[in-house]
Every structure is written in C-alpha cells, then in structure tokens.
Design a protein around this motif. Structure first.
Motif, short mmCIF file in Angstrom:
data_model
loop_
_atom_site.label_atom_id
_atom_site.label_comp_id
_atom_site.label_asym_id
_atom_site.label_seq_id
_atom_site.Cartn_x
_atom_site.Cartn_y
_atom_site.Cartn_z
N LEU A 1 -13.07 -0.63 -15.42
CA LEU A 1 -11.27 -0.80 -15.29
C LEU A 1 -10.65 -0.52 -15.16
CD1 LEU A 1 -11.70 -4.83 -16.65
CD2 LEU A 1 -13.49 -4.06 -14.19
N LYS A 2 -9.29 -0.15 -14.73
CA LYS A 2 -8.21 0.78 -14.59
C LYS A 2 -7.25 -0.11 -15.03
CE LYS A 2 -6.39 3.25 -11.73
NZ LYS A 2 -5.87 4.43 -10.39
N ILE A 3 -6.88 -0.40 -15.99
CA ILE A 3 -5.54 -2.00 -15.99
C ILE A 3 -4.50 -1.62 -17.27
CG2 ILE A 3 -7.32 -3.38 -14.73
CD1 ILE A 3 -8.00 -4.64 -17.12
N GLU B 1 -2.01 -5.55 -20.89
CA GLU B 1 -1.71 -6.70 -21.00
C GLU B 1 -3.47 -7.57 -20.48
OE1 GLU B 1 -0.05 -10.76 -19.03
OE2 GLU B 1 1.33 -9.47 -19.80
N GLY B 2 -3.93 -6.89 -19.17
CA GLY B 2 -5.08 -7.07 -18.64
C GLY B 2 -6.23 -7.05 -19.71
N ALA B 3 -5.79 -5.78 -20.82
CA ALA B 3 -7.17 -5.28 -21.41
C ALA B 3 -7.15 -5.94 -22.70
CB ALA B 3 -6.13 -4.25 -22.21
N MET C 1 1.05 -1.23 0.32
CA MET C 1 0.14 0.05 0.03
C MET C 1 0.88 1.22 -0.18
SD MET C 1 -2.69 1.06 2.73
CE MET C 1 -3.90 -0.36 2.65
N ARG C 2 0.48 2.11 -0.81
CA ARG C 2 1.56 3.61 -0.38
C ARG C 2 0.52 4.62 -0.17
NH1 ARG C 2 1.06 3.86 -7.06
NH2 ARG C 2 2.55 2.06 -8.04
N ALA C 3 1.40 5.84 0.59
CA ALA C 3 1.04 6.29 1.35
C ALA C 3 -0.33 7.72 0.43
CB ALA C 3 1.54 7.81 1.69
N HIS D 1 -5.63 -11.68 -14.04
CA HIS D 1 -5.19 -11.07 -13.69
C HIS D 1 -3.38 -11.26 -14.35
CE1 HIS D 1 -5.06 -15.94 -13.48
NE2 HIS D 1 -3.14 -15.68 -13.06
N THR D 2 -2.60 -10.39 -13.70
CA THR D 2 -1.19 -10.33 -14.48
C THR D 2 -0.09 -9.92 -13.25
OG1 THR D 2 -0.33 -9.43 -16.04
CG2 THR D 2 -1.43 -8.04 -15.29
N GLU D 3 0.99 -10.35 -13.97
CA GLU D 3 2.42 -10.22 -12.89
C GLU D 3 2.85 -8.68 -13.90
OE1 GLU D 3 4.22 -13.62 -12.00
OE2 GLU D 3 5.83 -12.67 -10.54
N TYR E 1 1.36 -9.24 -8.78
CA TYR E 1 0.35 -9.65 -8.85
C TYR E 1 -1.08 -8.31 -9.22
CZ TYR E 1 1.07 -14.61 -8.28
OH TYR E 1 1.37 -15.85 -9.00
N TYR E 2 -1.89 -8.68 -10.26
CA TYR E 2 -3.45 -6.91 -10.30
C TYR E 2 -4.10 -8.44 -10.68
CZ TYR E 2 0.12 -3.49 -9.34
OH TYR E 2 1.07 -2.29 -8.81
N GLY E 3 -5.22 -7.99 -10.21
CA GLY E 3 -6.78 -8.88 -10.78
C GLY E 3 -7.64 -8.40 -10.45
N THR E 4 -8.34 -8.21 -11.84
CA THR E 4 -9.93 -8.12 -11.53
C THR E 4 -10.80 -8.95 -10.49
OG1 THR E 4 -9.85 -6.93 -13.47
CG2 THR E 4 -11.88 -6.50 -12.98
N PRO E 5 -11.64 -8.64 -9.59
CA PRO E 5 -12.60 -9.68 -9.44
C PRO E 5 -14.07 -9.88 -9.83
CG PRO E 5 -11.75 -8.09 -7.44
CD PRO E 5 -11.32 -7.58 -8.51
P1 5GP Z 1 0.03 0.75 -9.86
O1 5GP Z 1 0.63 -0.14 -9.17
O2 5GP Z 1 0.89 1.90 -10.16
O3 5GP Z 1 -1.82 0.80 -9.16
O4 5GP Z 1 0.07 0.52 -10.83
C1 5GP Z 1 0.18 -0.61 -12.26
C2 5GP Z 1 -0.44 -1.07 -13.32
O5 5GP Z 1 -1.15 -2.24 -13.03
C3 5GP Z 1 -1.18 0.21 -13.60
O6 5GP Z 1 -1.27 0.46 -15.16
C4 5GP Z 1 -2.30 0.01 -13.42
O7 5GP Z 1 -3.87 0.10 -14.52
C5 5GP Z 1 -2.49 -1.93 -13.32
N1 5GP Z 1 -3.44 -2.82 -12.90
C6 5GP Z 1 -4.25 -1.99 -12.00
N2 5GP Z 1 -5.15 -3.21 -11.47
C7 5GP Z 1 -5.17 -4.14 -12.22
C8 5GP Z 1 -5.90 -5.62 -12.19
O8 5GP Z 1 -6.47 -6.34 -12.19
N3 5GP Z 1 -5.64 -5.53 -13.40
C9 5GP Z 1 -3.93 -5.65 -14.52
N4 5GP Z 1 -4.54 -6.03 -15.35
N5 5GP Z 1 -3.70 -4.36 -14.45
C10 5GP Z 1 -3.91 -3.48 -13.41
#
Ligand code: 5GP
Length: 205
Positions: free
Chosen positions: A99-101, A104-106, A42-44, A72-74, A79-83
């Motif tokens: 979704l803000k992703i 690759e996720g897009a 978590m960031r500030a 989800h992606t790395e 890891y980042y993923g969309t519930p």
């Molecule tokens: P940050 O760590 O700066 O918040 O995000 C890094 C990158 O991961 C950004 O491009 C953000 O849009 C992307 N991201 C955030 N959530 C997800 C997600 O659920 N899935 C994917 N594929 N990318 C994500």
C-alpha cells in the motif's frame, strides 16, 4: 502455502516513492500493488483502475458505509482509502501486497494488522528535498514551502515505522526496498508451517 505479507510505504512529496515502487514492482518479485480509491481529480497521465479508482464524494461515502475500505482518510481536502477485499484475497492466496499511503493511514493499518511491515522513504537531506521540489517545477514557491513544512512534520513519524530507506541514489533505494521485501519473507515466524512440515516429514506447497 503461507500468507502474504502486507507492506506499507509512506514518504513526503518529492522523496521518490512512486518511482521506487514502480521500479521494484517491475522486477517481478512476489508483490502486488493495492490500488486505492480517491475523490481527487484524475491528473494527466493517470489511468482509472491503475493509478486509482476515481470516485465521487457520494460513491466514496457509500464505500465507507458499506464497510468496503480497510482504512480511509481525508488528505488535502480529498478522501483516500484502501479497498479491503482485494488486499485480503491477495494475502490469503500467498501474495505480498504493498500500500502506498500517508502516515495516518499507515498508523491505522498497523493498529488493524500488527504484522504489517511499515517502510518510510526519507530524502538524503532537507536541502536536497527542497532542490528536488524546485526542480520538478510543478508548484510555486509558496506551495513548495508548505510541502517542506509538511515533509518535516511527516518525517517525525518515521520513528513509528519498521524500516527507513534513504532515497539518495534511486537504484540503491530500489535495491534496499526489494531487500526488505525479501528479508521479511525469510523470517522464522513466517515459515513456521514449513518448519512443522519438515519436522513431520510432510510436503507442503
Ligand atoms: P496523491 O494525491 O499525491 O496521489 O496522494 C496524496 C497522498 O495520499 C499520498 O501520500 C498518498 O500516498 C496518499 N494515499 C494514496 N492512497 C491512499 C489510501 O488509500 N489511504 C491513505 N490513507 N492514503 C493514501
């Protein structure tokens, strides 16, 4: 009631996607933000459940195994993923979802849900992006140069998106985003139910 529309927004770091979305969501249009899960720290200024659902690696891997994620992606070692469930429920109830992703996720979302609308946010120029990254002052020169290289790579994927927005002037970029959300909801193929009902002289919600 017609189904909601799924919007996907991507942009390289420094293009202002967070601010554009924040301002657009504050306008009380029919649009809700899908909170992602991540294993990054978590960031500030971030809040659990609003910025992200912050998970340990084990928790995230359990979510993958249990099929809880739409994609989800790395990215940069996390890891980042969309519930999936919340996105599906919102769309089902007629709410538009964004979704803000990353790219690759897009791509994965477009493969899974072809009717999703992909929006890419561009900087007005690479010089301006460089200027903004330096002005932020959050990274050293080496990191900024890496981010610029990454941005060039990501921008080449913009061609696969349905829309591009140039974030030169913030209020205009927000207006452009809201216009896309609005125009998409007027598309004939999203209003077939309404047309049918009118043809049959029925009333619909
Ligand atoms: P940050 O760590 O700066 O918040 O995000 C890094 C990158 O991961 C950004 O491009 C953000 O849009 C992307 N991201 C955030 N959530 C997800 C997600 O659920 N899935 C994917 N594929 N990318 C994500």
């Amino acid at each position: 009631m017609s189904r909601g529309i799924l919007f996907v927004v991507s942009a390289p770091a420094g293009c202002g996607k967070d601010t554009i979305l924040e301002k657009a969501l504050a306008k009380e249009i029919n649009l809700c933000y899908s909170v992602s899960a991540t294993t990054r720290a978590m960031r500030a200024g971030e809040t659990e459940g609003i910025s992200y659902y912050f998970k340990s690696k084990e928790e995230f891997e359990k979510m993958i195994a249990d099929g809880e994620l739409l994609e989800h992606t790395e990215y940069c070692g996390n890891y980042y993923g969309t519930p999936e469930q919340t996105v599906r429920d919102s769309l089902e109830s007629g709410q538009n979802v964004v979704l803000k992703i990353e790219i690759e996720g897009a791509e994965n979302i477009k493969r899974l849900i072809p009717e999703a609308v992909l929006i890419f946010i561009l900087p007005p120029s690479m010089q301006e992006l460089k200027r903004r990254l330096y002005k932020r002052g959050t990274e050293d020169e080496e990191t900024i140069e890496k981010r610029l290289k990454q941005a060039e790579k990501e921008i080449s994927f913009a061609e696969n998106y349905d829309y591009v927005i140039v974030n030169g002037e913030l209020e205009k970029a927000v207006h452009d985003f809201v216009s896309i959300v609005s125009a998409e909801s007027f598309k004939t193929n999203r209003n077939r139910e309404l047309i049918e009902a009118l043809k049959n002289n029925d009333t619909i919600e």
